[in-house]
Scaffold this motif. Structure first.
Motif, PDB file in Angstrom:
ATOM      1  N   PRO A   1       3.479  -1.600  20.806  1.00 46.19           N
ATOM      2  CA  PRO A   1       3.239  -0.760  19.626  1.00 46.19           C
ATOM      3  C   PRO A   1       1.759  -0.454  19.404  1.00 46.19           C
ATOM      4  O   PRO A   1       1.386   0.697  19.145  1.00 46.19           O
ATOM      5  N   ALA A   2       0.902  -1.450  19.534  1.00 44.79           N
ATOM      6  CA  ALA A   2      -0.535  -1.221  19.361  1.00 44.79           C
ATOM      7  C   ALA A   2      -1.083  -0.335  20.477  1.00 44.79           C
ATOM      8  O   ALA A   2      -1.926   0.537  20.227  1.00 44.79           O
ATOM      9  N   ALA A   3      -0.613  -0.533  21.694  1.00 42.62           N
ATOM     10  CA  ALA A   3      -1.075   0.293  22.813  1.00 42.62           C
ATOM     11  C   ALA A   3      -0.643   1.745  22.632  1.00 42.62           C
ATOM     12  O   ALA A   3      -1.419   2.667  22.914  1.00 42.62           O
ATOM     13  N   ALA A   4       0.561   1.957  22.141  1.00 41.15           N
ATOM     14  CA  ALA A   4       1.035   3.326  21.907  1.00 41.15           C
ATOM     15  C   ALA A   4       0.219   3.996  20.807  1.00 41.15           C
ATOM     16  O   ALA A   4      -0.148   5.170  20.927  1.00 41.15           O
ATOM     17  N   MET A   5      -0.093   3.268  19.748  1.00 35.98           N
ATOM     18  CA  MET A   5      -0.912   3.842  18.677  1.00 35.98           C
ATOM     19  C   MET A   5      -2.314   4.160  19.170  1.00 35.98           C
ATOM     20  O   MET A   5      -2.875   5.210  18.834  1.00 35.98           O
ATOM     21  N   ALA A   6      -2.890   3.269  19.966  1.00 38.59           N
ATOM     22  CA  ALA A   6      -4.228   3.523  20.519  1.00 38.59           C
ATOM     23  C   ALA A   6      -4.216   4.761  21.409  1.00 38.59           C
ATOM     24  O   ALA A   6      -5.142   5.579  21.361  1.00 38.59           O
ATOM     25  N   MET A   7      -3.167   4.915  22.200  1.00 37.85           N
ATOM     26  CA  MET A   7      -3.057   6.081  23.065  1.00 37.85           C
ATOM     27  C   MET A   7      -2.929   7.366  22.241  1.00 37.85           C
ATOM     28  O   MET A   7      -3.531   8.393  22.571  1.00 37.85           O
ATOM     29  N   LEU A   8      -2.196   7.319  21.139  1.00 41.60           N
ATOM     30  CA  LEU A   8      -2.072   8.485  20.268  1.00 41.60           C
ATOM     31  C   LEU A   8      -3.399   8.844  19.600  1.00 41.60           C
ATOM     32  O   LEU A   8      -3.734  10.014  19.454  1.00 41.60           O
ATOM     33  N   VAL A   9      -4.161   7.824  19.214  1.00 43.77           N
ATOM     34  CA  VAL A   9      -5.470   8.078  18.606  1.00 43.77           C
ATOM     35  C   VAL A   9      -6.390   8.756  19.612  1.00 43.77           C
ATOM     36  O   VAL A   9      -7.056   9.749  19.301  1.00 43.77           O
TER      37      VAL A   9
ATOM     38  N   GLY B   1      -1.811  11.383   5.916  1.00 36.72           N
ATOM     39  CA  GLY B   1      -2.907  11.818   6.779  1.00 36.72           C
ATOM     40  C   GLY B   1      -2.701  13.223   7.299  1.00 36.72           C
ATOM     41  O   GLY B   1      -3.647  14.020   7.359  1.00 36.72           O
ATOM     42  N   THR B   2      -1.471  13.548   7.665  1.00 34.11           N
ATOM     43  CA  THR B   2      -1.168  14.901   8.138  1.00 34.11           C
ATOM     44  C   THR B   2      -1.366  15.918   7.031  1.00 34.11           C
ATOM     45  O   THR B   2      -1.959  16.981   7.241  1.00 34.11           O
ATOM     46  N   ALA B   3      -0.867  15.591   5.832  1.00 36.07           N
ATOM     47  CA  ALA B   3      -1.035  16.504   4.696  1.00 36.07           C
ATOM     48  C   ALA B   3      -2.513  16.697   4.371  1.00 36.07           C
ATOM     49  O   ALA B   3      -2.963  17.832   4.145  1.00 36.07           O
ATOM     50  N   LEU B   4      -3.278  15.617   4.365  1.00 30.39           N
ATOM     51  CA  LEU B   4      -4.710  15.727   4.090  1.00 30.39           C
ATOM     52  C   LEU B   4      -5.404  16.575   5.156  1.00 30.39           C
ATOM     53  O   LEU B   4      -6.239  17.427   4.836  1.00 30.39           O
TER      54      LEU B   4
ATOM     55  N   LEU C   1      -9.581   8.401   8.893  1.00 24.32           N
ATOM     56  CA  LEU C   1      -9.984   7.310   7.994  1.00 24.32           C
ATOM     57  C   LEU C   1      -9.000   7.154   6.837  1.00 24.32           C
ATOM     58  O   LEU C   1      -8.703   6.033   6.416  1.00 24.32           O
ATOM     59  N   ALA C   2      -8.475   8.274   6.350  1.00 25.14           N
ATOM     60  CA  ALA C   2      -7.477   8.215   5.274  1.00 25.14           C
ATOM     61  C   ALA C   2      -6.193   7.544   5.761  1.00 25.14           C
ATOM     62  O   ALA C   2      -5.590   6.757   5.024  1.00 25.14           O
ATOM     63  N   VAL C   3      -5.777   7.841   6.982  1.00 22.15           N
ATOM     64  CA  VAL C   3      -4.585   7.193   7.543  1.00 22.15           C
ATOM     65  C   VAL C   3      -4.792   5.684   7.617  1.00 22.15           C
ATOM     66  O   VAL C   3      -3.932   4.896   7.204  1.00 22.15           O
ATOM     67  N   ALA C   4      -5.951   5.266   8.129  1.00 24.61           N
ATOM     68  CA  ALA C   4      -6.242   3.833   8.236  1.00 24.61           C
ATOM     69  C   ALA C   4      -6.283   3.180   6.858  1.00 24.61           C
ATOM     70  O   ALA C   4      -5.734   2.084   6.660  1.00 24.61           O
ATOM     71  N   ALA C   5      -6.910   3.841   5.878  1.00 25.37           N
ATOM     72  CA  ALA C   5      -6.999   3.281   4.532  1.00 25.37           C
ATOM     73  C   ALA C   5      -5.627   3.186   3.868  1.00 25.37           C
ATOM     74  O   ALA C   5      -5.294   2.157   3.257  1.00 25.37           O
ATOM     75  N   MET C   6      -4.807   4.241   3.999  1.00 23.33           N
ATOM     76  CA  MET C   6      -3.470   4.208   3.398  1.00 23.33           C
ATOM     77  C   MET C   6      -2.598   3.139   4.039  1.00 23.33           C
ATOM     78  O   MET C   6      -1.830   2.460   3.358  1.00 23.33           O
ATOM     79  N   HIS C   7      -2.730   2.986   5.356  1.00 21.75           N
ATOM     80  CA  HIS C   7      -1.911   1.976   6.012  1.00 21.75           C
ATOM     81  C   HIS C   7      -2.349   0.564   5.612  1.00 21.75           C
ATOM     82  O   HIS C   7      -1.526  -0.319   5.418  1.00 21.75           O
TER      83      HIS C   7
ATOM     84  N   TRP D   1      -3.658  -0.177   2.795  1.00 19.94           N
ATOM     85  CA  TRP D   1      -3.325  -0.325   1.390  1.00 19.94           C
ATOM     86  C   TRP D   1      -1.836  -0.603   1.176  1.00 19.94           C
ATOM     87  O   TRP D   1      -1.458  -1.546   0.504  1.00 19.94           O
ATOM     88  N   LYS D   2      -0.957   0.215   1.770  1.00 19.70           N
ATOM     89  CA  LYS D   2       0.480   0.135   1.501  1.00 19.70           C
ATOM     90  C   LYS D   2       1.320  -0.397   2.666  1.00 19.70           C
ATOM     91  O   LYS D   2       2.495  -0.684   2.478  1.00 19.70           O
ATOM     92  N   HIS D   3       0.766  -0.463   3.852  1.00 23.69           N
ATOM     93  CA  HIS D   3       1.498  -0.916   5.049  1.00 23.69           C
ATOM     94  C   HIS D   3       2.771  -0.102   5.270  1.00 23.69           C
ATOM     95  O   HIS D   3       3.818  -0.643   5.625  1.00 23.69           O
ATOM     96  N   SER D   4       2.675   1.198   5.051  1.00 21.52           N
ATOM     97  CA  SER D   4       3.809   2.097   5.234  1.00 21.52           C
ATOM     98  C   SER D   4       3.438   3.156   6.261  1.00 21.52           C
ATOM     99  O   SER D   4       2.558   3.986   6.023  1.00 21.52           O
ATOM    100  N   MET D   5       4.111   3.130   7.410  1.00 18.13           N
ATOM    101  CA  MET D   5       3.842   4.112   8.458  1.00 18.13           C
ATOM    102  C   MET D   5       4.134   5.524   7.959  1.00 18.13           C
ATOM    103  O   MET D   5       3.385   6.451   8.238  1.00 18.13           O
ATOM    104  N   LEU D   6       5.236   5.688   7.231  1.00 19.34           N
ATOM    105  CA  LEU D   6       5.617   7.013   6.743  1.00 19.34           C
ATOM    106  C   LEU D   6       4.550   7.574   5.804  1.00 19.34           C
ATOM    107  O   LEU D   6       4.134   8.732   5.939  1.00 19.34           O
ATOM    108  N   LEU D   7       4.089   6.762   4.871  1.00 23.53           N
ATOM    109  CA  LEU D   7       3.048   7.209   3.950  1.00 23.53           C
ATOM    110  C   LEU D   7       1.751   7.492   4.692  1.00 23.53           C
ATOM    111  O   LEU D   7       1.098   8.513   4.448  1.00 23.53           O
TER     112      LEU D   7
END
Length: 108
Positions: A46-54, A96-99, A77-83, A85-91
């Motif tokens: 999971p971490a490797a897949a996220m790193a690859m997406l980044v 982050g996409t909306a922003l 940075l907003a995605v990292a901060a929201m995650h 803060w809330k630990h919600s992938m969907l949020l």
């Protein structure tokens, strides 16, 4: 494509999808312990897949032109901060996409 080719294609896709879904239950039955290598992959992939997406998302940014990658950096940075803060992938991803969309269409 003819109708028979379409039906054959759909049946083939359905069969391969079912095979990939059911194969894990045959290879790793419920009463048997999961091999250590598979547990290791479950921890690191999971971490490797996220790193690859980044890396994929930031690879095309030209820091010398236009807005110098500011919308991408701010949204990331907003995605990292929201995650954090809330630990919600969907949020995190949705926010982050909306922003990012707001930034590229209304701000920059």
């Amino acid at each position: 494509m003819s109708n028979s080719q379409l039906i054959l294609t759909v049946l083939l896709i359905m069969g391969v999808t079912m095979l990939t879904r059911f194969l894990s239950f045959l290879v790793f039955p419920a009463g048997k312990e999961t091999p250590a290598f598979i547990r290791y992959l479950g921890k690191v992939l999971p971490a490797a897949a996220m790193a690859m997406l980044v890396v994929y998302c930031y690879k095309g940014i030209d820091l010398t032109a236009g807005n110098h990658g500011a919308p991408e950096l701010i949204a990331g940075l907003a995605v990292a901060a929201m995650h954090r803060w809330k630990h919600s992938m969907l949020l995190s991803i949705g926010g982050g996409t909306a922003l990012y969309l707001v930034l590229i269409h209304l701000v920059f």
